[in-house]
Design a protein around this motif. Sequence first.
Motif, mmCIF file in Angstrom:
data_model
loop_
_atom_site.group_PDB
_atom_site.id
_atom_site.type_symbol
_atom_site.label_atom_id
_atom_site.label_comp_id
_atom_site.label_asym_id
_atom_site.label_seq_id
_atom_site.Cartn_x
_atom_site.Cartn_y
_atom_site.Cartn_z
ATOM 1 N N ALA A 1 0.923 -1.219 0.067
ATOM 2 C CA ALA A 1 0.532 -0.154 0.042
ATOM 3 C C ALA A 1 0.700 1.764 0.179
ATOM 4 O O ALA A 1 1.007 2.204 -1.034
ATOM 5 C CB ALA A 1 -1.175 -0.120 1.054
ATOM 6 N N GLY A 2 1.890 1.002 1.153
ATOM 7 C CA GLY A 2 2.891 2.674 1.852
ATOM 8 C C GLY A 2 3.540 2.452 -0.855
ATOM 9 O O GLY A 2 3.541 4.287 -0.849
ATOM 10 N N ALA B 1 2.831 2.073 -3.535
ATOM 11 C CA ALA B 1 1.795 1.810 -4.450
ATOM 12 C C ALA B 1 1.678 3.492 -4.064
ATOM 13 O O ALA B 1 0.976 4.943 -5.413
ATOM 14 C CB ALA B 1 0.008 1.442 -4.400
ATOM 15 N N PHE B 2 1.131 3.681 -2.689
ATOM 16 C CA PHE B 2 0.400 5.850 -3.120
ATOM 17 C C PHE B 2 1.990 6.704 -3.166
ATOM 18 O O PHE B 2 1.441 7.270 -4.051
ATOM 19 C CB PHE B 2 0.092 5.877 -0.735
ATOM 20 N N ASP B 3 2.585 6.364 -2.437
ATOM 21 C CA ASP B 3 4.300 6.585 -3.313
ATOM 22 C C ASP B 3 3.985 6.934 -4.793
ATOM 23 O O ASP B 3 4.864 7.794 -5.367
ATOM 24 C CB ASP B 3 5.583 6.290 -2.617
ATOM 25 N N ALA B 4 3.670 6.149 -5.278
ATOM 26 C CA ALA B 4 3.910 5.545 -6.642
ATOM 27 C C ALA B 4 3.338 6.910 -7.262
ATOM 28 O O ALA B 4 3.130 7.047 -8.044
ATOM 29 C CB ALA B 4 4.440 4.343 -7.284
ATOM 30 N N THR B 5 2.444 6.262 -6.905
ATOM 31 C CA THR B 5 1.343 7.367 -7.393
ATOM 32 C C THR B 5 1.415 8.810 -7.416
ATOM 33 O O THR B 5 1.191 9.692 -8.699
ATOM 34 C CB THR B 5 -0.823 6.808 -6.992
ATOM 35 N N LEU B 6 1.628 9.534 -6.665
ATOM 36 C CA LEU B 6 2.318 10.849 -5.987
ATOM 37 C C LEU B 6 3.134 11.443 -7.359
ATOM 38 O O LEU B 6 3.280 12.355 -7.571
ATOM 39 C CB LEU B 6 2.184 10.868 -4.744
ATOM 40 N N LYS B 7 3.981 10.548 -7.071
ATOM 41 C CA LYS B 7 5.011 11.437 -8.012
ATOM 42 C C LYS B 7 4.724 10.280 -8.937
ATOM 43 O O LYS B 7 5.051 11.741 -10.071
ATOM 44 C CB LYS B 7 6.431 9.932 -8.314
ATOM 45 N N LEU B 8 3.273 9.721 -10.087
ATOM 46 C CA LEU B 8 2.822 9.509 -11.290
ATOM 47 C C LEU B 8 2.249 10.984 -11.089
ATOM 48 O O LEU B 8 2.425 11.741 -12.486
ATOM 49 C CB LEU B 8 2.228 8.360 -11.004
ATOM 50 N N LEU B 9 1.416 11.691 -10.454
ATOM 51 C CA LEU B 9 -0.019 12.834 -10.840
ATOM 52 C C LEU B 9 1.426 13.302 -11.419
ATOM 53 O O LEU B 9 1.283 14.740 -11.601
ATOM 54 C CB LEU B 9 -0.615 12.985 -9.132
ATOM 55 N N ARG B 10 2.948 13.938 -10.069
ATOM 56 C CA ARG B 10 3.424 15.032 -10.287
ATOM 57 C C ARG B 10 3.824 15.125 -11.395
ATOM 58 O O ARG B 10 4.080 16.826 -12.327
ATOM 59 C CB ARG B 10 4.699 15.164 -9.148
ATOM 60 N N ALA B 11 4.634 14.464 -11.880
ATOM 61 C CA ALA B 11 5.212 13.840 -13.176
ATOM 62 C C ALA B 11 4.095 14.751 -14.008
ATOM 63 O O ALA B 11 4.679 15.241 -15.373
ATOM 64 C CB ALA B 11 5.812 12.968 -13.636
ATOM 65 N N ALA B 12 3.110 14.099 -14.567
ATOM 66 C CA ALA B 12 2.411 14.162 -15.482
ATOM 67 C C ALA B 12 1.815 15.259 -15.757
ATOM 68 O O ALA B 12 1.755 15.428 -16.296
ATOM 69 C CB ALA B 12 0.859 12.764 -15.362
ATOM 70 N N TRP B 13 1.589 15.948 -14.856
ATOM 71 C CA TRP B 13 1.357 17.494 -15.005
ATOM 72 C C TRP B 13 2.462 18.455 -15.167
ATOM 73 O O TRP B 13 2.014 19.651 -16.021
ATOM 74 C CB TRP B 13 0.369 17.905 -12.979
#
Length: 323
Positions: A123-124, A126-138
């Motif tokens: 869980a942890g 996956a959460f961290d990876a999602t935060l990084k992905l959102l920032r990178a995409a934006w």
Amino acid sequence: MRLGVALDLSSQEPVRPQVDRTVTMLARAERHGFDSAWVGESYHAASQPFHLPSALVILGHLAGRTSLALGSAVLLLRAYSPRKLAYEAALLDQLCGGKLTLGLGLGSPEVAQRVGLPASGPAGAAFDATLKLLRAAWSAEVAIPPPLQRGGPQILVGGKVPASARRAATLADGFYGATNYCDDLLFKQSTAYWSCRGGSGGVVATTRFCVVHEDAATARELAARHLKAATDYYTARGSWLGAGGPAELELPMVGTPDEIDTTIDRYARAGVTSVQLRVAPFGTPPEVARHTLDLVGRHVLPNWHGTTTSDATSPTTTAETTR
């Protein structure tokens, strides 16, 4: 200190009439100087007094009907494909004029099952990876159209363990304490967040049930009567959480305007920079919610206008500048 309104939208009655009532309430809140409207989400097997699924859909509808800033409190990551979320949040930021804050929580494995997504994996991480992905995409404008805010919306994350405060401080813009976090847990996480943040640039937000009346006893009687469906939801699940584990129900934002003002001062001194008031849970008469908004708007909000920015520095600095 920034004050917003948290919306309770129930799956126990038709959605559109609720949203229409909400828009009327938000117009009143805006006239008084509240700065934002926040929507949570849940994925239930049966109707509940709150929340609805798919908070971004509700926020997208509200974007065209209010000029208040919008926030999710909180979006459950296990209900979303991270890449799809990057696109949808960017689009919503465009729709609301660059005034979106994305509050995120993980959600239970059951949430993922309800929307047909896998719930496996750490869980942890996956959460961290999602935060990084959102920032990178934006930031790289992978999401088209990109968010209106450069680099994307502010991200707030919650959680009751030390790792949650660290994640909020290092990978996000702030920490979000849920309604069921009692004050000692909220303040503990606030202290941990600011410590990890190094005392500069950040947000600690929370949501609280709120009933206000000129008479303290009347406020408490109204809260006992009209908040029962919502508070019983948490109580039945043993979900009230203190710093040491399960706790009893607390209602620190129920009382007179002076009592609410004192509570907000205590929150500010603990490093909280934003409070969202749940003034209209399921079953609350509209006149009770209106009276709460009016009293807070007339007698509490004026004491806090301009006391902090959305990007506070530390509990000490916040406390020194609030009054």
